[in-house]
Write a protein that holds these residues in place. Structure first.
Motif, short mmCIF file in Angstrom:
data_model
loop_
_atom_site.label_atom_id
_atom_site.label_comp_id
_atom_site.label_asym_id
_atom_site.label_seq_id
_atom_site.Cartn_x
_atom_site.Cartn_y
_atom_site.Cartn_z
N ARG A 83 63.57 23.53 54.65
CA ARG A 83 63.21 22.25 55.26
C ARG A 83 63.62 21.09 54.36
O ARG A 83 63.46 21.16 53.15
CB ARG A 83 61.71 22.21 55.53
CG ARG A 83 61.24 23.30 56.48
CD ARG A 83 59.73 23.38 56.59
NE ARG A 83 59.31 24.45 57.47
CZ ARG A 83 59.17 25.72 57.09
NH1 ARG A 83 59.40 26.05 55.83
NH2 ARG A 83 58.78 26.64 57.95
N GLU A 84 64.14 20.07 54.97
CA GLU A 84 64.60 18.90 54.23
C GLU A 84 64.45 17.66 55.11
O GLU A 84 65.04 17.60 56.19
CB GLU A 84 66.06 19.07 53.82
CG GLU A 84 66.55 18.10 52.77
CD GLU A 84 66.26 18.57 51.35
OE1 GLU A 84 66.01 17.71 50.50
OE2 GLU A 84 66.29 19.79 51.11
N THR A 88 65.76 21.11 59.46
CA THR A 88 66.03 22.45 58.95
C THR A 88 67.48 22.56 58.52
O THR A 88 68.38 22.17 59.26
CB THR A 88 65.75 23.52 60.03
OG1 THR A 88 64.41 23.37 60.49
CG2 THR A 88 65.94 24.92 59.48
N CYS A 89 67.70 23.09 57.33
CA CYS A 89 69.05 23.32 56.82
C CYS A 89 69.34 24.81 56.83
O CYS A 89 68.44 25.64 56.68
CB CYS A 89 69.19 22.77 55.40
SG CYS A 89 69.01 20.98 55.28
N ALA A 125 74.23 23.36 64.75
CA ALA A 125 74.36 22.57 63.52
C ALA A 125 75.40 21.47 63.70
O ALA A 125 76.34 21.61 64.48
CB ALA A 125 74.74 23.48 62.36
N TYR A 138 71.32 24.26 47.38
CA TYR A 138 70.50 24.09 48.57
C TYR A 138 70.29 22.60 48.84
O TYR A 138 69.20 22.06 48.68
CB TYR A 138 69.16 24.81 48.40
CG TYR A 138 69.32 26.27 48.11
CD1 TYR A 138 69.84 27.14 49.06
CD2 TYR A 138 68.94 26.80 46.87
CE1 TYR A 138 69.99 28.48 48.80
CE2 TYR A 138 69.09 28.15 46.61
CZ TYR A 138 69.62 28.98 47.57
OH TYR A 138 69.77 30.32 47.31
N LYS A 139 71.38 21.95 49.23
CA LYS A 139 71.32 20.54 49.57
C LYS A 139 71.91 20.37 50.97
O LYS A 139 72.89 21.03 51.31
CB LYS A 139 72.10 19.70 48.56
CG LYS A 139 71.49 19.67 47.17
CD LYS A 139 72.30 18.77 46.24
CE LYS A 139 71.67 18.72 44.85
NZ LYS A 139 72.46 17.88 43.93
N PRO A 140 71.34 19.49 51.77
CA PRO A 140 71.87 19.32 53.12
C PRO A 140 73.27 18.72 53.10
O PRO A 140 73.58 17.85 52.28
CB PRO A 140 70.87 18.35 53.77
CG PRO A 140 70.23 17.62 52.62
CD PRO A 140 70.19 18.61 51.49
N GLU A 142 75.91 16.37 54.55
CA GLU A 142 75.95 15.15 55.34
C GLU A 142 77.24 15.14 56.15
O GLU A 142 78.34 15.13 55.57
CB GLU A 142 75.88 13.92 54.44
CG GLU A 142 74.56 13.75 53.71
CD GLU A 142 73.42 13.41 54.66
OE1 GLU A 142 73.70 13.03 55.81
OE2 GLU A 142 72.25 13.52 54.24
#
Length: 217
Positions: A83-84, A88-89, A125, A138-140, A142
């Motif tokens: 979660r971010e 959700t990622c 997605a 673990y970074k979204p 962009e």
């Protein structure tokens, strides 16, 4: 994505069933107190036999991954969810053989390319990026980063192999066609293996994982 993990798993259930994904282990993602970044909590994994069991166990966690035995290709695949900012990622990790598979008469890398196209579209997605030189954290992702790299041609100078998907809601087909023409010299001179195609669900795909045009069959 704004949808919960349960929704994503249900949307992609048929794809996993088709390839006979069998849940094996559950891992927790925890926040590093020093860096503030998510990390896998290795060594405290637990055996699971279903996604329902994994969801029940991880309900209060910030993120988790499930290790699957993929019987259709006899390989391991890990699906990550965290979660971010209220969304959700997702992430996908494969064992080392999967990018080179020539399963069922497919060309090298074709299974992985097909699976990623189907998985991203099934989950809804907005964008996907994978490749050498792309940070495995673990970074979204962009979508505007891919848009920017497409506009200035940076995407075509990244190390190969690479795989990128972007929803048509961010760039139209006509705009992408114009950008490809403007960067044609850069693409053909150094990175001619990066191919462009479109898949169902409204996605642009740029990939050098496989060199067979399977989407034209």
């Amino acid at each position: 994505m704004n949808q919960p993990v349960e929704w994503i798993l249900e949307r992609s259930r048929l794809l996993r069933e088709t390839h006979r994904f069998r849940p094996r282990e559950l891992f927790r993602l925890v926040r590093n107190t020093d860096s503030g970044e998510l990390e896998s909590e290795w060594g405290r994994n637990r055996q699971v036999q279903s996604e329902v069991e994994a969801l029940d166990a991880s309900r209060d966690w910030e993120g988790f991954s499930v290790a699957y035995d993929v019987l259709s290709i006899r390989a391991d695949i890990y699906l990550y969810f965290w979660r971010e900012d209220g969304g959700t990622c997702l992430a996908v990790e494969t064992d080392s053989q999967v990018p080179y598979l020539e399963s069922g008469g497919m060309a090298e890398g074709e299974w992985l390319e097909r699976f990623m196209c189907s998985y991203v579209a099934a989950c809804g997605a907005s964008a996907c990026a994978h490749g050498r030189g792309w940070s495995a954290t673990y970074k979204p992702l962009e979508p505007r980063q891919l848009v920017s790299e497409l506009r200035d041609g940076t995407l075509f100078t990244r190390p190969l192999p690479g795989f990128y998907m972007l929803s048509e809601q961010f760039l139209s087909v006509d705009t992408v066609s114009a950008l490809l023409q403007s960067h044609e010299a850069k693409r053909s001179a150094q990175y001619f293996l990066m191919r462009y195609f479109k898949v169902a669900g409204g996605y642009h795909v740029f990939s050098s994982v496989c060199q067979r045009s399977w989407w034209e069959d």
